[in-house]
Write an enzyme that holds these catalytic residues in place. Structure first.
Site, mmCIF file in Angstrom:
data_model
loop_
_atom_site.group_PDB
_atom_site.id
_atom_site.type_symbol
_atom_site.label_atom_id
_atom_site.label_comp_id
_atom_site.label_asym_id
_atom_site.label_seq_id
_atom_site.Cartn_x
_atom_site.Cartn_y
_atom_site.Cartn_z
ATOM 1 N N TYR A 29 0.844 -1.209 0.000
ATOM 2 C CA TYR A 29 0.000 0.000 0.000
ATOM 3 C C TYR A 29 0.880 1.261 0.000
ATOM 4 O O TYR A 29 0.647 2.199 -0.759
ATOM 5 C CB TYR A 29 -0.918 -0.007 1.234
ATOM 6 C CG TYR A 29 -1.580 1.327 1.469
ATOM 7 C CD1 TYR A 29 -2.510 1.835 0.569
ATOM 8 C CD2 TYR A 29 -1.245 2.106 2.583
ATOM 9 C CE1 TYR A 29 -3.092 3.077 0.767
ATOM 10 C CE2 TYR A 29 -1.823 3.344 2.783
ATOM 11 C CZ TYR A 29 -2.752 3.833 1.869
ATOM 12 O OH TYR A 29 -3.315 5.061 2.055
ATOM 13 N N HIS A 279 0.977 13.014 -7.104
ATOM 14 C CA HIS A 279 0.496 12.096 -6.080
ATOM 15 C C HIS A 279 1.486 10.937 -5.897
ATOM 16 O O HIS A 279 1.098 9.803 -5.611
ATOM 17 C CB HIS A 279 -0.886 11.555 -6.478
ATOM 18 C CG HIS A 279 -1.838 11.365 -5.329
ATOM 19 N ND1 HIS A 279 -2.798 12.282 -4.977
ATOM 20 C CD2 HIS A 279 -1.985 10.335 -4.445
ATOM 21 C CE1 HIS A 279 -3.497 11.831 -3.947
ATOM 22 N NE2 HIS A 279 -3.019 10.656 -3.594
#
Ligand code: FNR
Length: 377
Positions: A29, A279
């Site tokens: 993640y 991002h």
């Protein structure tokens, strides 16, 4: 800190330690990008390609690294980027980072989808907390988040605009990450192999979306990710930015801009600063490296508002490179989380120390006494 400096002298060392200390799904993640992860690679390669000419015989000096941004003075030109679900990497990572931010005079930007509330985080970083918001589709929720931030003493809101819809993170899917983590045999096995993380998680509890849970029913907590995705999936437009601007009289930072036109427009719509960011390569694999987009935006903005840079920074030299190309300030996401995952309570301070020392040292190598002296070839 000397021992830590020798064992983990760089962010890369901390990342390696983090990989071995947290469960596979948490690592995937944190570390992954979207698609083929070409943008993650491009961010790195483009930063590496920025060259600076060392200037010699500059004598003895301590580089001046402090900056004033939106009315606040910080010790160094960098801060901690918003990271959703931070407590998955290390329980209460938000509080560890907030403490480090307050102690070291840098901003900590809390994500609205992290696991602690603005009310709690500001107890630890009363002067240094920024609040990041994904535009909620229900404007009442936006207003409530802004009111809560204000009541908690927060002066700076970061509105993230580069997530029109959630992206596919293939590595996360393949690792079986669910939110909140489901206790399947596989995840249990992966957690069991990470005893320090597991002990800490059992002591502090599974990560909860504490800021957002007041906006969805308690009995649907197991659907948290879906509910949050629904709340956030507003497909905001420029009119939405006007609504935020009208509702918030503090500093407003627009995060996730890569095009010169969008940067100009964000300022026209009232942004007090912009973050040039892709991002961290997690949204759109065809986008340009963030550092490639920076110079044109910095030139266009030309001191109208501060330009903040992120995506791919892994050391003080990268911060120097961004400043040389026109950034006024930088944010780092993964770097700080690698450190907290690797070291727990000491992680925030140690990442700060590595980055500050590396920036200072590289400024001395370049012969740059001030941040303004940094130039790229
Ligand atoms: C992010 N990022 C992010 N941005 C944001 O505005 N809100 C969020 O909740 C998150 N969540 C998040 C989670 C994780 C695991 C990562 C790695 C990133 C993006 C983040 O703020 C920042 O733009 C990038 O992390 C910058 O790239 P580096 O420093 O990680 O390379």
């Amino acid at each position: 800190m000397t021992k830590l400096n020798n064992t983990y002298p760089s962010i890369w060392h901390l990342a390696e330690r983090a990989r071995k200390r947290i469960p596979f799904f948490a690592w995937e993640y944190l570390d992954s990008g979207t698609g083929m992860e070409r943008l993650v690679e491009r961010n790195r390669a483009a930063l590496d390609a920025v060259r600076m000419m060392p200037r010699v015989l500059s004598g003895r000096f301590a580089p001046n690294m402090s900056v004033t941004l939106l009315g606040e003075t910080y010790s160094v030109p960098f801060g901690i980027a918003p990271i959703g679900l931070s407590s998955l990497m290390w329980p209460e990572a938000e509080l560890i980072l907030a403490k480090a931010a307050q102690k070291n005079d840098i901003p900590y930007c809390l994500s609205m989808v992290a696991n602690q509330t603005p009310e709690r985080v500001t107890e630890f970083a009363p002067d240094r907390t920024w609040m990041q918001i994904y535009p909620p589709s229900k404007v009442e929720i936006l207003h409530d988040l802004l009111a809560r931030s204000k009541a908690a003493g927060i002066k700076t809101i970061v509105i993230t605009v580069d997530v029109p819809a959630s992206s596919t993170r293939e590595r996360q899917l393949a690792a079986g990450l669910t939110v909140p983590p489901k206790t399947t045999a596989k995840t249990l096995w992966r957690m069991a192999k990470r005893p320090a993380w597991l002990r800490q998680t059992m002591a502090k509890g599974k990560p909860r979306f504490r800021t957002m849970e007041s906006y969805f029913p308690e009995d649907q907590m197991n659907e948290a990710a879906k509910l949050i995705a629904n709340i956030v999936d507003g497909r905001p437009d420029w009119d939405y930015l006007d609504i935020v601007r009208k509702a918030w009289d503090g500093n407003l930072i627009v995060k996730g801009v890569l095009s010169v036109e969008d940067a100009g427009k964000a300022i026209t719509h009232g942004a007090d600063a912009i973050v040039v960011s892709n991002h961290g390569g997690r949204q759109f694999d065809a986008a340009p490296a963030s550092i490639k987009a920076l110079p044109a935006i910095a030139e266009k903005v030309a001191k109208r508002v501060p330009v903040i840079f992120d995506s791919g920074i892994r050391g003080g030299l990268d911060i120097a490179r961004a400043i040389a190309l026109g950034a006024d300030f930088c944010l780092l996401g993964r770097a700080f989380l690698y450190s907290v995952a690797a070291l727990g309570d000491e992680g925030g301070d140690h990442a700060y120390e590595i980055l500050r020392n590396d920036l200072a040292n590289n400024m001395i190598q370049a012969g740059a006494k001030t941040l303004g002296d940094l130039t790229a070839l």
